[in-house]
Design a protein around this motif. Structure first.
Motif, PDB file in Angstrom:
ATOM      1  N   PRO A  29       0.795  -1.231   0.000  1.00 46.89           N
ATOM      2  CA  PRO A  29       0.000   0.000   0.000  1.00 46.89           C
ATOM      3  C   PRO A  29       0.828   1.283   0.000  1.00 46.89           C
ATOM      4  CG  PRO A  29      -0.652  -1.450   1.817  1.00 46.89           C
ATOM      5  CD  PRO A  29       0.481  -2.103   1.115  1.00 46.89           C
ATOM      6  N   GLY A  30       2.001   1.258   0.626  1.00 44.77           N
ATOM      7  CA  GLY A  30       2.838   2.455   0.671  1.00 44.77           C
ATOM      8  C   GLY A  30       3.336   2.900  -0.693  1.00 44.77           C
ATOM      9  N   ASN A  31       3.404   1.984  -1.647  1.00 47.69           N
ATOM     10  CA  ASN A  31       3.826   2.330  -3.006  1.00 47.69           C
ATOM     11  C   ASN A  31       2.690   2.921  -3.827  1.00 47.69           C
ATOM     12  OD1 ASN A  31       6.515   1.361  -2.741  1.00 47.69           O
ATOM     13  ND2 ASN A  31       5.735  -0.723  -2.937  1.00 47.69           N
ATOM     14  N   ILE A  32       1.468   2.655  -3.388  1.00 47.73           N
ATOM     15  CA  ILE A  32       0.293   3.134  -4.110  1.00 47.73           C
ATOM     16  C   ILE A  32      -0.143   4.494  -3.596  1.00 47.73           C
ATOM     17  CG2 ILE A  32      -2.134   2.615  -4.623  1.00 47.73           C
ATOM     18  CD1 ILE A  32      -1.186  -0.420  -4.301  1.00 47.73           C
ATOM     19  N   ASN A  33      -0.215   4.626  -2.278  1.00 47.47           N
ATOM     20  CA  ASN A  33      -0.557   5.904  -1.658  1.00 47.47           C
ATOM     21  C   ASN A  33       0.085   5.947  -0.274  1.00 47.47           C
ATOM     22  OD1 ASN A  33      -1.644   8.145  -0.432  1.00 47.47           O
ATOM     23  ND2 ASN A  33      -3.734   7.757  -1.107  1.00 47.47           N
ATOM     24  N   PRO A  34       1.218   6.625  -0.154  1.00 45.51           N
ATOM     25  CA  PRO A  34       1.925   6.649   1.126  1.00 45.51           C
ATOM     26  C   PRO A  34       1.207   7.413   2.233  1.00 45.51           C
ATOM     27  CG  PRO A  34       2.985   8.115  -0.451  1.00 45.51           C
ATOM     28  CD  PRO A  34       1.912   7.382  -1.189  1.00 45.51           C
ATOM     29  N   THR A  35       0.081   8.028   1.919  1.00 45.62           N
ATOM     30  CA  THR A  35      -0.637   8.817   2.921  1.00 45.62           C
ATOM     31  C   THR A  35      -1.867   8.112   3.493  1.00 45.62           C
ATOM     32  OG1 THR A  35      -2.043   9.969   1.312  1.00 45.62           O
ATOM     33  CG2 THR A  35       0.125  10.943   1.773  1.00 45.62           C
ATOM     34  N   SER A  36      -2.167   6.892   3.014  1.00 47.62           N
ATOM     35  CA  SER A  36      -3.376   6.186   3.465  1.00 47.62           C
ATOM     36  C   SER A  36      -3.060   4.753   3.854  1.00 47.62           C
ATOM     37  CB  SER A  36      -4.426   6.155   2.345  1.00 47.62           C
ATOM     38  OG  SER A  36      -4.896   7.440   2.046  1.00 47.62           O
ATOM     39  N   THR A  37      -3.856   4.228   4.776  1.00 49.23           N
ATOM     40  CA  THR A  37      -3.717   2.828   5.171  1.00 49.23           C
ATOM     41  C   THR A  37      -4.241   1.919   4.063  1.00 49.23           C
ATOM     42  OG1 THR A  37      -5.922   2.654   6.155  1.00 49.23           O
ATOM     43  CG2 THR A  37      -4.127   3.453   7.598  1.00 49.23           C
ATOM     44  N   ARG A  38      -3.917   0.644   4.168  1.00 51.06           N
ATOM     45  CA  ARG A  38      -4.402  -0.340   3.197  1.00 51.06           C
ATOM     46  C   ARG A  38      -5.925  -0.337   3.145  1.00 51.06           C
ATOM     47  NH1 ARG A  38      -6.576  -5.206   2.597  1.00 51.06           N
ATOM     48  NH2 ARG A  38      -5.734  -6.678   1.076  1.00 51.06           N
ATOM     49  N   GLU A  39      -6.568  -0.309   4.306  1.00 53.70           N
ATOM     50  CA  GLU A  39      -8.028  -0.343   4.373  1.00 53.70           C
ATOM     51  C   GLU A  39      -8.647   0.903   3.723  1.00 53.70           C
ATOM     52  OE1 GLU A  39      -5.950  -0.955   7.039  1.00 53.70           O
ATOM     53  OE2 GLU A  39      -6.175  -3.117   6.797  1.00 53.70           O
ATOM     54  N   GLN A  40      -8.040   2.073   3.989  1.00 56.07           N
ATOM     55  CA  GLN A  40      -8.528   3.308   3.364  1.00 56.07           C
ATOM     56  C   GLN A  40      -8.368   3.241   1.845  1.00 56.07           C
ATOM     57  OE1 GLN A  40      -5.932   5.956   5.557  1.00 56.07           O
ATOM     58  NE2 GLN A  40      -7.644   6.805   6.725  1.00 56.07           N
ATOM     59  N   GLN A  41      -7.225   2.732   1.413  1.00 57.08           N
ATOM     60  CA  GLN A  41      -6.986   2.644  -0.030  1.00 57.08           C
ATOM     61  C   GLN A  41      -7.968   1.712  -0.706  1.00 57.08           C
ATOM     62  OE1 GLN A  41      -2.882   2.396  -1.429  1.00 57.08           O
ATOM     63  NE2 GLN A  41      -2.228   2.881   0.652  1.00 57.08           N
ATOM     64  N   LEU A  42      -8.215   0.553  -0.094  1.00 62.72           N
ATOM     65  CA  LEU A  42      -9.163  -0.393  -0.679  1.00 62.72           C
ATOM     66  C   LEU A  42     -10.545   0.241  -0.791  1.00 62.72           C
ATOM     67  CD1 LEU A  42      -9.528  -3.211  -1.826  1.00 62.72           C
ATOM     68  CD2 LEU A  42      -9.980  -4.018   0.505  1.00 62.72           C
ATOM     69  N   ALA A  43     -10.970   0.934   0.256  1.00 58.57           N
ATOM     70  CA  ALA A  43     -12.273   1.614   0.229  1.00 58.57           C
ATOM     71  C   ALA A  43     -12.291   2.700  -0.856  1.00 58.57           C
ATOM     72  CB  ALA A  43     -12.585   2.214   1.596  1.00 58.57           C
ATOM     73  N   ASN A  44     -11.224   3.491  -0.959  1.00 53.78           N
ATOM     74  CA  ASN A  44     -11.158   4.555  -1.966  1.00 53.78           C
ATOM     75  C   ASN A  44     -11.180   4.000  -3.387  1.00 53.78           C
ATOM     76  OD1 ASN A  44     -11.053   6.559  -0.008  1.00 53.78           O
ATOM     77  ND2 ASN A  44      -8.822   6.700  -0.040  1.00 53.78           N
ATOM     78  N   ILE A  45     -10.395   2.947  -3.622  1.00 57.07           N
ATOM     79  CA  ILE A  45     -10.345   2.348  -4.960  1.00 57.07           C
ATOM     80  C   ILE A  45     -11.712   1.783  -5.330  1.00 57.07           C
ATOM     81  CG2 ILE A  45      -9.353   0.474  -6.348  1.00 57.07           C
ATOM     82  CD1 ILE A  45      -6.743   0.869  -4.644  1.00 57.07           C
ATOM     83  N   ARG A  46     -12.348   1.115  -4.386  1.00 58.53           N
ATOM     84  CA  ARG A  46     -13.669   0.528  -4.666  1.00 58.53           C
ATOM     85  C   ARG A  46     -14.754   1.594  -4.778  1.00 58.53           C
ATOM     86  NH1 ARG A  46     -12.916  -5.044  -1.237  1.00 58.53           N
ATOM     87  NH2 ARG A  46     -12.063  -6.223  -2.996  1.00 58.53           N
ATOM     88  N   ASN A  47     -14.524   2.763  -4.226  1.00 59.18           N
ATOM     89  CA  ASN A  47     -15.441   3.883  -4.418  1.00 59.18           C
ATOM     90  C   ASN A  47     -15.342   4.409  -5.852  1.00 59.18           C
ATOM     91  OD1 ASN A  47     -17.387   5.774  -3.431  1.00 59.18           O
ATOM     92  ND2 ASN A  47     -15.768   7.301  -3.365  1.00 59.18           N
TER      93      ASN A  47
END
Length: 118
Positions: free
Chosen positions: A79-97
């Motif tokens: 997850p840090g390579n995709i968005n270093p400012t968000s947790t894995r859970e936040q990123q998954l929710a954002n991507i699925r949004n």
């Protein structure tokens, strides 16, 4: 004499992700495996644009890796390579949004990028 041209793909990006790319902090861009991205490959250039603006940022594609879904992509890429400012859970929710289940069903692409000096 042979002339070669680099393939340039133009893609829209939300401001929050654009800023991370432009700062060189985002190493992996996540996309759905849409047919128009089938030929995306290392050595190509992506010109990211904030929709409705003239702001652009060019990156070089270093690698494209296919995954069955976003969870597998996050686990495989970190997850840090995709968005270093968000947790894995936040990123998954954002991507699925951004991409609903029917889009995720197409598969996911992890696009390793490197900022180009323009």
């Amino acid at each position: 004499m042979t002339e070669t041209t680099t393939r340039v793909h133009e893609l829209n990006l939300f401001r929050r992700y654009f800023d991370l790319v432009a700062a060189g902090r985002k190493q992996i861009e996540v996309r759905v495996r849409y047919p128009h991205l089938e030929d995306l490959a290392a050595g190509h250039v992506i010109r990211f644009r904030i929709k409705g603006t003239d702001e652009t940022c060019d990156v070089s594609v270093k690698r494209v890796t296919q995954y069955d879904n976003f969870e597998a992509l996050l686990d495989g890429e970190g997850p840090g390579n995709i968005n270093p400012t968000s947790t894995r859970e936040q990123q998954l929710a954002n991507i699925r949004n951004i991409y609903p289940p029917e889009k995720e069903a197409l598969g996911a692409l992890a696009i390793e990028i490197e900022l180009l000096n323009t």
